[in-house]
Motif scaffolding. Structure first.
Motif, PDB file in Angstrom:
ATOM      1  N   SER A  90       0.863  -1.181   0.000  1.00  0.00           N
ATOM      2  CA  SER A  90       0.000   0.000   0.000  1.00  0.00           C
ATOM      3  C   SER A  90       0.899   1.230   0.000  1.00  0.00           C
ATOM      4  CB  SER A  90      -0.893   0.010   1.242  1.00  0.00           C
ATOM      5  OG  SER A  90      -1.654  -1.164   1.309  1.00  0.00           O
ATOM      6  N   PRO A  91       1.072   1.875  -1.147  1.00  0.00           N
ATOM      7  CA  PRO A  91       1.967   3.035  -1.203  1.00  0.00           C
ATOM      8  C   PRO A  91       1.519   4.140  -0.250  1.00  0.00           C
ATOM      9  CG  PRO A  91       1.347   2.329  -3.397  1.00  0.00           C
ATOM     10  CD  PRO A  91       0.488   1.570  -2.449  1.00  0.00           C
ATOM     11  N   ALA A  92       2.501   4.816   0.311  1.00  0.00           N
ATOM     12  CA  ALA A  92       2.228   5.926   1.227  1.00  0.00           C
ATOM     13  C   ALA A  92       3.068   7.128   0.811  1.00  0.00           C
ATOM     14  CB  ALA A  92       2.561   5.531   2.660  1.00  0.00           C
ATOM     15  N   ASN A  93       2.550   8.302   1.085  1.00  0.00           N
ATOM     16  CA  ASN A  93       3.304   9.534   0.886  1.00  0.00           C
ATOM     17  C   ASN A  93       3.834   9.976   2.242  1.00  0.00           C
ATOM     18  OD1 ASN A  93       2.695   9.652  -1.889  1.00  0.00           O
ATOM     19  ND2 ASN A  93       0.713  10.561  -1.424  1.00  0.00           N
ATOM     20  N   LEU A  94       5.093  10.417   2.260  1.00  0.00           N
ATOM     21  CA  LEU A  94       5.731  10.848   3.490  1.00  0.00           C
ATOM     22  C   LEU A  94       6.159  12.295   3.368  1.00  0.00           C
ATOM     23  CD1 LEU A  94       6.602   7.687   3.127  1.00  0.00           C
ATOM     24  CD2 LEU A  94       8.175   8.243   4.925  1.00  0.00           C
ATOM     25  N   ALA A 114       5.821   5.855  -1.597  1.00  0.00           N
ATOM     26  CA  ALA A 114       6.825   5.028  -0.913  1.00  0.00           C
ATOM     27  C   ALA A 114       6.238   3.671  -0.558  1.00  0.00           C
ATOM     28  CB  ALA A 114       7.304   5.725   0.353  1.00  0.00           C
ATOM     29  N   ILE A 115       7.062   2.633  -0.733  1.00  0.00           N
ATOM     30  CA  ILE A 115       6.679   1.281  -0.320  1.00  0.00           C
ATOM     31  C   ILE A 115       7.855   0.644   0.409  1.00  0.00           C
ATOM     32  CG2 ILE A 115       4.935   0.897  -2.113  1.00  0.00           C
ATOM     33  CD1 ILE A 115       7.014  -0.672  -3.690  1.00  0.00           C
ATOM     34  N   PRO A 116       7.570  -0.292   1.315  1.00  0.00           N
ATOM     35  CA  PRO A 116       8.643  -0.949   2.063  1.00  0.00           C
ATOM     36  C   PRO A 116       9.583  -1.736   1.157  1.00  0.00           C
ATOM     37  CG  PRO A 116       6.529  -1.325   3.129  1.00  0.00           C
ATOM     38  CD  PRO A 116       6.240  -0.704   1.789  1.00  0.00           C
TER      39      PRO A 116
END
Length: 146
Positions: A90-94, A114-116
């Motif tokens: 689940s991509p996230a924006n930081l 961002a992805i792990p």
């Protein structure tokens, strides 16, 4: 006359914009990998032997590395483990914000999609009295600087 002083690098915050966090989950010891560079393609011109043209092709962003003392209950680690255990990415924006002594933002990096990539826990050693550090490495598409 105002004097210019380079900012200190120890006062910063990290926000995961797409993951709800508690206040402890967003505290990090270090952030690295805010780096961008161009890849170039060499083009030889017919009849010109003194040099090659170097043309920018695409940008390349380094992986983002976050370090902190390990937390036993963490929303960010649950997000990481969901990717590693269940292959759910689940991509996230930081947002990484460097702040001044008045807690005012000096510069902000908005990290997109961002992805792990890697999760690592420091070594356990009975002969040392140290905190367990977890290192989280993320890959991302790009960042924008404000």
């Amino acid at each position: 006359m105002a004097h210019y002083y380079p900012p200190w690098g120890f006062f910063f915050k990290v926000s995961f914009n797409d993951i709800s966090l508690d206040t402890n989950d967003a505290r990090f010891q270090s952030v690295s990998g805010l780096s961008v560079e161009y890849e170039y393609e060499n083009v030889k011109e017919g009849g010109e032997n003194r040099f090659e043209h170097k043309l920018p092709v695409r940008t390349r962003y380094a992986d983002l590395v976050l370090k902190r003392g390990m937390l036993s209950n963490s929303t960010v680690i649950a997000w990481f483990l969901d990717a590693f255990n269940n292959r759910v990415f689940s991509p996230a924006n930081l947002t990484v914000t460097l702040m001044n002594e008045k807690s005012e933002p000096l510069r902000t990096w908005n990290v997109v999609h961002a992805i792990p990539k890697k999760w690592q826990v420091s070594d356990f050693n009975a002969a040392e009295n140290g905190i367990v550090i977890e290192t989280m490495e993320l890959t991302y598409r790009y960042f924008l600087i404000q």
